[in-house]
Design a protein around this motif. Structure first.
Motif, PDB file in Angstrom:
ATOM      1  N   MET A 245       0.822  -1.206   0.000  1.00 53.62           N
ATOM      2  CA  MET A 245       0.000   0.000   0.000  1.00 53.62           C
ATOM      3  C   MET A 245       0.856   1.255   0.000  1.00 53.62           C
ATOM      4  O   MET A 245       0.547   2.241  -0.681  1.00 53.62           O
ATOM      5  CB  MET A 245      -0.950  -0.013   1.202  1.00 53.62           C
ATOM      6  N   ASP A 249       0.703   4.073  -2.940  1.00 49.85           N
ATOM      7  CA  ASP A 249       0.426   5.487  -2.677  1.00 49.85           C
ATOM      8  C   ASP A 249       1.357   6.376  -3.493  1.00 49.85           C
ATOM      9  O   ASP A 249       0.922   7.303  -4.196  1.00 49.85           O
ATOM     10  CB  ASP A 249       0.637   5.821  -1.193  1.00 49.85           C
ATOM     11  N   TYR A 269       4.437  11.086   6.047  1.00 52.84           N
ATOM     12  CA  TYR A 269       4.165   9.664   6.303  1.00 52.84           C
ATOM     13  C   TYR A 269       5.292   9.051   7.132  1.00 52.84           C
ATOM     14  O   TYR A 269       5.037   8.310   8.096  1.00 52.84           O
ATOM     15  CB  TYR A 269       4.026   8.933   4.966  1.00 52.84           C
ATOM     16  N   LEU A 350      -3.103  11.808   8.076  1.00 56.98           N
ATOM     17  CA  LEU A 350      -2.430  10.536   8.320  1.00 56.98           C
ATOM     18  C   LEU A 350      -2.326  10.227   9.807  1.00 56.98           C
ATOM     19  O   LEU A 350      -2.439   9.065  10.214  1.00 56.98           O
ATOM     20  CB  LEU A 350      -1.029  10.554   7.705  1.00 56.98           C
ATOM     21  N   TYR A 387      -8.755  -0.524  -1.513  1.00 57.01           N
ATOM     22  CA  TYR A 387      -7.863   0.606  -1.252  1.00 57.01           C
ATOM     23  C   TYR A 387      -7.093   1.008  -2.510  1.00 57.01           C
ATOM     24  O   TYR A 387      -6.943   2.202  -2.800  1.00 57.01           O
ATOM     25  CB  TYR A 387      -6.904   0.227  -0.135  1.00 57.01           C
ATOM     26  N   VAL A 391      -7.321   4.793  -3.888  1.00 53.49           N
ATOM     27  CA  VAL A 391      -6.140   5.657  -3.910  1.00 53.49           C
ATOM     28  C   VAL A 391      -5.882   6.177  -5.317  1.00 53.49           C
ATOM     29  O   VAL A 391      -5.549   7.363  -5.506  1.00 53.49           O
ATOM     30  CB  VAL A 391      -4.912   4.892  -3.376  1.00 53.49           C
ATOM     31  N   TRP A 407      -6.225   6.731   3.007  1.00 49.21           N
ATOM     32  CA  TRP A 407      -5.420   5.890   3.895  1.00 49.21           C
ATOM     33  C   TRP A 407      -6.026   5.851   5.296  1.00 49.21           C
ATOM     34  O   TRP A 407      -6.127   4.783   5.916  1.00 49.21           O
ATOM     35  CB  TRP A 407      -3.985   6.428   3.949  1.00 49.21           C
ATOM     36  N   ARG A 410      -9.357   3.890   5.498  1.00 47.43           N
ATOM     37  CA  ARG A 410      -9.090   2.448   5.528  1.00 47.43           C
ATOM     38  C   ARG A 410      -8.614   2.008   6.909  1.00 47.43           C
ATOM     39  O   ARG A 410      -9.024   0.971   7.424  1.00 47.43           O
ATOM     40  CB  ARG A 410      -8.025   2.094   4.483  1.00 47.43           C
TER      41      ARG A 410
END
Length: 502
Positions: A245, A249, A269, A350, A387, A391, A407, A410
């Protein structure tokens, strides 16, 4: 064992893991710039690749380590004979076989990998030699992982970290000592490999200290290996999903937006996901506790699961609130005003999702520890399929902020699904993990705390008011976790221990 004692064991062992994780960081902070100067940009870049290779092949055990931890934790306290020895030797045989495969694989790839970087001939030769040294160390890494899992099955996280901490320090400090007299890459990698070999010997001694008879050889068993492989398969699915994932992204943003958009997403992130260290430390300690209590007396499983979730919540939610509040100051200072303008909302979205994903680990770990790893793996696969599509759509329409929202959504869905599934599991033993009020609090209290902080920023409130509201949100989340999730008897027991009352 009383459930208060079980909760205390979980927190104690989680504390050992946090210490093993955090104490090497100052050494790394000092060593990294020194290694950069001593090795030069090219060799240091190759060294970081070598570290990444070592980290990857540590995960090459395909979940057998966690499976052996579960099997040992599930053994009755009086069973330290043939069954224990067969589990240990079967695990060692499986890890050794995987280590041999990994060694051959990396030896075969060392030449092509060294050539792929278009290095100068001398540096290419150094890198090829370094990769061959790493290949030889792969079986050592996997056998080390197997023995660490044995100690975790016994709940001896003090011994695990007594070895892990010096080994982590060696990874940074030993190359720093070597580079002063030999800045070549093979010497630096060689000293790291030597440290891993010494760590393996230390684990051998530690396991012998816990179970003296375990080193009497016994034939590995296919009957023991089969359930290990079944659990290991689904654990491996989970270890693949998250990196997939993360890579998707960045790929979606790079293709549909720009390389700059990837940076605006990747930088925050990397910062906010450091909160995963909390769940990693606590849940590796919780795994054998969950297995032990479920197999011995499932009636205590509900409170122990709730207290594990409370520990994660009380560590992650206040930290998340502070990070959301500090993002408008932190990221411009770190990245510059121009870059941080887009990174701030990404970091805030995030962070909310990361807090949910930390809390979700209580449910995930409990389900894996109690024989429901297949359900977890299938949930992760189904989430990933949805997802990837979401995305791709969000990246093209809303950029980095849209991907961050997807994100986090999910992560929230994953958190609720895993905790509900774990609660249903413990209800089958007669004692639920969460009451209706606790479910409502888990959903509403963090949501209100984040809304207060974000609302104050949106309204452009003064710095004093924003600080006061942030402090109130932090105190509120902590207070609800303490009085809302931890039962009175356990709170009283902890207070007595702090006061020194027997």
């Amino acid at each position: 064992m009383r459930r208060g004692a079980l909760t205390g064991r979980l927190l104690r062992d989680g504390g050992w893991n946090l210490a093993g994780l955090l104490l090497p960081l100052p050494v790394a902070v000092v060593a990294v710039p020194c290694l950069l100067r001593g090795l030069g940009d090219a060799r240091f870049g190759l060294l970081t690749l070598a570290w990444a290779v070592m980290a990857y092949f540590t995960l090459f055990n395909l979940g057998l380590g966690r499976a052996s931890t579960r099997d040992i934790a599930a053994l009755p306290a009086e069973d330290s004979g043939e069954r224990l020895r067969r589990i240990v030797w079967t695990s060692l045989a499986g890890h050794a076989a995987l280590g041999a495969v990994g060694c051959v694989l990396l030896l075969g790839l060392s030449g092509p990998l060294a050539s792929a970087f278009r290095l100068e001939p001398a540096l290419e030769s150094e890198f090829r030699t370094a990769l061959m040294l790493l290949a030889v160390s792969v079986p050592v890494l996997l056998l080390t992982s197997a023995l660490s899992a044995v100690l975790e099955g016994f709940g001896r996280f003090d011994l695990v970290n007594a070895v892990r901490l010096p080994a982590s320090l060696w990874t940074y400090a030993a190359p720093l000592a070597v580079v002063s007299w030999s800045p070549g890459l093979p010497a630096v990698i060689g000293i790291i490999v030597l440290g891993r070999a010494l760590a393996l010997l230390a684990y051998v001694a530690a396991v012998g200290r816990v179970a003296a008879d375990v080193w009497h050889p016994i034939t590995p068993s296919v009957e023991v290996l089969r359930p290990m492989v079944a659990l290991g398969f689904w654990v491996t699915v989970g270890t693949i999903v998250l990196p997939l994932m993360a890579a998707w992204d960045r790929f979606a943003l790079g293709v549909q937006m720009s390389a700059e958009a990837v940076g605006h997403y990747a930088a925050p992130y990397e910062v906010v996901t450091k909160l995963w260290g909390i769940s990693g430390a606590l849940m590796s300690a919780a795994f054998p506790v969950f297995t032990s209590v479920w197999t011995s007396d499932g009636r205590h499983a509900g409170p122990v699961l709730r207290h594990a979730a409370a520990a994660l919540y009380m560590a992650a939610a206040p930290a998340g609130v502070v990070l959301v509040a500090a993002s408008p100051l932190l990221f411009p200072w770190w990245l510059g005003d121009a870059f941080a303008g887009d990174a701030v909302p990404v970091a805030q979205f995030l962070t909310i999702g990361v807090v949910a994903s930390v809390l979700a680990q209580a449910g995930l770990t409990f389900l894996q520890a109690t024989g429901r790893a297949g359900w977890v793996g299938r949930l992760q696969v189904s989430e990933t399929l949805v997802y990837l599509v979401a995305v791709w759509f969000a990246a093209g329409r809303w950029g980095a902020s849209g991907v961050a929202v997807v994100w986090s959504v999910r992560a929230l869905v994953d958190c609720v699904a895993l905790l509900v599934a774990a609660d249903l599991q413990v209800r089958s033993a007669g004692v639920p993990a969460f009451t209706r009020d606790q479910w409502v609090g888990l959903l509403l209290v963090p949501a209100i705390a984040f809304a207060v902080v974000l609302g104050a920023q949106a309204a452009e409130a003064g710095a004093g008011l924003r600080t006061a509201l942030t402090c109130a949100a932090v105190v509120g989340t902590l207070a609800w976790g303490w009085w809302g999730l931890i039962d009175r008897k356990t709170r009283t027991g902890w207070r007595l221990k702090l006061q020194g009352t027997p």
